[in-house]
Design a protein around this motif. Sequence first.
Motif, PDB file in Angstrom:
ATOM      1  N   PHE A  23       0.964   5.195  -7.541  1.00 34.47           N
ATOM      2  CA  PHE A  23      -0.938   5.997  -7.755  1.00 34.47           C
ATOM      3  C   PHE A  23       0.393   7.874  -8.409  1.00 34.47           C
ATOM      4  N   PHE A  65      -0.344  12.111  -2.474  1.00 36.41           N
ATOM      5  CA  PHE A  65       0.697  11.198  -2.206  1.00 36.41           C
ATOM      6  C   PHE A  65       2.173  11.031  -2.589  1.00 36.41           C
ATOM      7  N   ASN A  66       1.744  11.268  -4.130  1.00 35.01           N
ATOM      8  CA  ASN A  66       2.918  10.573  -4.715  1.00 35.01           C
ATOM      9  C   ASN A  66       4.150  11.434  -5.237  1.00 35.01           C
ATOM     10  N   PHE A  90       1.362   4.070  -3.534  1.00 35.98           N
ATOM     11  CA  PHE A  90       0.800   5.215  -3.480  1.00 35.98           C
ATOM     12  C   PHE A  90       1.611   6.048  -3.025  1.00 35.98           C
ATOM     13  N   LEU A 102       0.807  -1.282   0.427  1.00 38.10           N
ATOM     14  CA  LEU A 102      -0.105   0.227  -0.099  1.00 38.10           C
ATOM     15  C   LEU A 102       0.816   1.531  -0.279  1.00 38.10           C
ATOM     16  N   ASN A 103       1.993   1.331   1.026  1.00 44.22           N
ATOM     17  CA  ASN A 103       3.097   2.692   0.410  1.00 44.22           C
ATOM     18  C   ASN A 103       3.494   2.429  -0.633  1.00 44.22           C
ATOM     19  N   LEU A 135       1.180   8.874   5.146  1.00 44.95           N
ATOM     20  CA  LEU A 135       0.104   8.284   4.456  1.00 44.95           C
ATOM     21  C   LEU A 135       0.383   6.931   5.679  1.00 44.95           C
TER      22      LEU A 135
END
Length: 243
Positions: free
Chosen positions: A36, A40-41, A32, A28-29, A56
Motif C-alpha cells: 500500500f 508506512f510504505n 502496509f 497486515l504488516n 505500525l
Amino acid sequence: MFAIFKKEVRSFFTAPIGYLIVGLFLLLNGLFLWVFRGNFNIFDYGFSDLGNFFLLTPWIFIFLVPAITMKSFSEERKLGTLELMLIKPISVWKIIWGKFWGTSTLCILSVVPTIIYVITISNLGILPGNYDLGVVLGSYFGLIFLIFAYISMGLFASTLSENQIVAFILGVFFCFVFFGGFDAFSTLFPGGENQLLVQKFGGRIHFESVARGILDSRDLIYFVSITLGFLYLTATRLNNLTS
C-alpha cells in the motif's frame, strides 16, 4: 503451570485461530509496509529503515492481542470449567502464568518471521548491512515488553465477561488507552512540560524510548509494573468469582 501452558499453546495450533492470528499479523504488516502506498510504505519512505514497522506493529497488536486473549477466561466461565480448574490443587497465579506465557508464545512466534524484514532492509541500502543493529534489537526488545503489557490487559478483560466479544472490546479499549490514550489526553493540558508528564503515564513514550536503542531501567520498570499490575487485577477478579 506447565500443563496449562501446553494446553494454551496446543489450543492455538490445533485450531485455525493460531495460524489465522499469525497470518493476519504478517499480512497486515506486509501490505502496509511493502504494498500500500502511504506513510508506512518503506519504498515511499526512501530510507533503509524499519522505523515504520515499529510504528505500525503496536497498533496492529492492539487488536490482535485481545483477539487471542478474549477466550482465556471468558470461555472457561461460559463452559463452567473455570470453577473446576480453580478447585484443583493449583494456585490462581499458576493458572494465570500458564495462560500468560502460552499467549506470549503465540505473539512472539508471530513476530519471529519479521526478521526477514531486517535482512531485506540490510540489502536495500546503498551499502549492504548499513543499518543500526542496536536500534533494531532495542525495538524488538521494546515490542516484546509491550506485548506482555497488552496480554496482561487482555487476560484481565477476559475475566470481566463470559461473552468473548465483550472481552475483546474491553481488551482493545484497555490497550488503546494504555498506548495512545494518554497522548490524546495530554493535548488538553497547556504547556509542553504538563503534556510530557501526562504522556509518561502511557506506554507509547516508553516504547519509543526503548525502540531508540536506549535501555533505560525506568522504561523497563514501567512495563513490568503495568504487566504485573494487570495480572494482579486478574488474580483478584478470579478470586472474587470463586468466593
